[in-house]
Design a protein around this motif. Structure first.
Motif, PDB file in Angstrom:
ATOM      1  N   VAL A 132      39.303  29.445  37.108  1.00 25.13           N
ATOM      2  CA  VAL A 132      40.123  30.626  36.829  1.00 25.13           C
ATOM      3  C   VAL A 132      40.781  30.506  35.459  1.00 25.13           C
ATOM      4  N   LYS A 133      41.044  31.648  34.873  1.00 27.90           N
ATOM      5  CA  LYS A 133      41.716  31.707  33.572  1.00 27.90           C
ATOM      6  C   LYS A 133      43.196  31.378  33.727  1.00 27.90           C
ATOM      7  N   SER A 134      43.779  31.848  34.830  1.00 31.39           N
ATOM      8  CA  SER A 134      45.202  31.643  35.097  1.00 31.39           C
ATOM      9  C   SER A 134      45.406  31.496  36.601  1.00 31.39           C
ATOM     10  N   LYS A 135      46.346  30.641  36.981  1.00 32.37           N
ATOM     11  CA  LYS A 135      46.639  30.437  38.403  1.00 32.37           C
ATOM     12  C   LYS A 135      47.758  31.344  38.912  1.00 32.37           C
ATOM     13  N   ASP A 136      48.698  31.675  38.045  1.00 33.02           N
ATOM     14  CA  ASP A 136      49.862  32.434  38.495  1.00 33.02           C
ATOM     15  C   ASP A 136      50.249  33.478  37.465  1.00 33.02           C
ATOM     16  N   PRO A 137      49.841  34.699  37.641  1.00 34.85           N
ATOM     17  CA  PRO A 137      49.022  35.187  38.749  1.00 34.85           C
ATOM     18  C   PRO A 137      47.566  34.786  38.564  1.00 34.85           C
ATOM     19  N   VAL A 138      46.821  34.779  39.663  1.00 32.73           N
ATOM     20  CA  VAL A 138      45.407  34.409  39.591  1.00 32.73           C
ATOM     21  C   VAL A 138      44.667  35.438  38.742  1.00 32.73           C
ATOM     22  N   GLU A 139      44.006  34.927  37.714  1.00 35.27           N
ATOM     23  CA  GLU A 139      43.227  35.788  36.815  1.00 35.27           C
ATOM     24  C   GLU A 139      41.877  35.127  36.577  1.00 35.27           C
ATOM     25  N   ARG A 140      40.839  35.857  36.854  1.00 33.06           N
ATOM     26  CA  ARG A 140      39.487  35.354  36.646  1.00 33.06           C
ATOM     27  C   ARG A 140      39.065  35.597  35.198  1.00 33.06           C
ATOM     28  N   PHE A 141      38.030  34.887  34.794  1.00 32.05           N
ATOM     29  CA  PHE A 141      37.478  35.087  33.456  1.00 32.05           C
ATOM     30  C   PHE A 141      36.747  36.421  33.399  1.00 32.05           C
ATOM     31  N   GLU A 142      36.815  37.072  32.224  1.00 34.97           N
ATOM     32  CA  GLU A 142      36.206  38.388  32.074  1.00 34.97           C
ATOM     33  C   GLU A 142      34.695  38.347  32.274  1.00 34.97           C
ATOM     34  N   GLU A 143      34.046  37.426  31.590  1.00 31.10           N
ATOM     35  CA  GLU A 143      32.589  37.322  31.680  1.00 31.10           C
ATOM     36  C   GLU A 143      32.219  36.266  32.701  1.00 31.10           C
ATOM     37  N   LYS A 144      31.672  36.718  33.822  1.00 29.62           N
ATOM     38  CA  LYS A 144      31.273  35.767  34.857  1.00 29.62           C
ATOM     39  C   LYS A 144      30.121  34.915  34.349  1.00 29.62           C
ATOM     40  N   GLN A 145      30.084  33.718  34.799  1.00 27.65           N
ATOM     41  CA  GLN A 145      29.051  32.724  34.538  1.00 27.65           C
ATOM     42  C   GLN A 145      29.224  31.986  33.222  1.00 27.65           C
ATOM     43  N   VAL A 146      29.976  32.505  32.269  1.00 26.73           N
ATOM     44  CA  VAL A 146      30.104  31.813  30.986  1.00 26.73           C
ATOM     45  C   VAL A 146      30.828  30.486  31.167  1.00 26.73           C
TER      46      VAL A 146
END
Length: 102
Positions: free
Chosen positions: A33-47
């Protein structure tokens, strides 16, 4: 060996890139994850998953990236020493991934 590896695998949750770990028996996964708090996923999946997977393979571990989820399925004959090595190398590769994307 399952409970021993599971206990160590859970400690990967302390890494800034790991949003969640899970393991049943010897089959485990962790979410990047890009960030844990708040949970933020990476924009481009798989990179990021691919970057991490490449570091893992280059350091002698065979794990699979499924999007930004890293999947691990070590052999059933895994020893405690090999489990420790797997966890140490995984942490190192998470650090390398973090450096690569920063």
């Amino acid at each position: 060996i399952g409970p021993y590896l599971q206990k160590g695998w859970e400690k990967l949750n302390d890494h800034p890139l790991v949003g969640e770990t899970r393991m049943v028996g010897l089959i485990g996964a962790f979410e990047l994850v890009k960030s844990k708090d708040p949970v933020e996923r990476f924009e481009e999946k798989q990179v990021v998953g691919t970057i991490c997977r490449d570091f893992l393979v280059n350091n002698g571990l065979v794990m699979r990236a499924v999007g930004d989820t890293i999947v691990c399925a070590p052999p059933f004959t895994l020893s405690h020493e090999e489990a420790d090595e797997l966890l140490e190398k995984t942490w190192k590769c998470l650090d390398l991934t973090q450096q690569a994307i920063s």
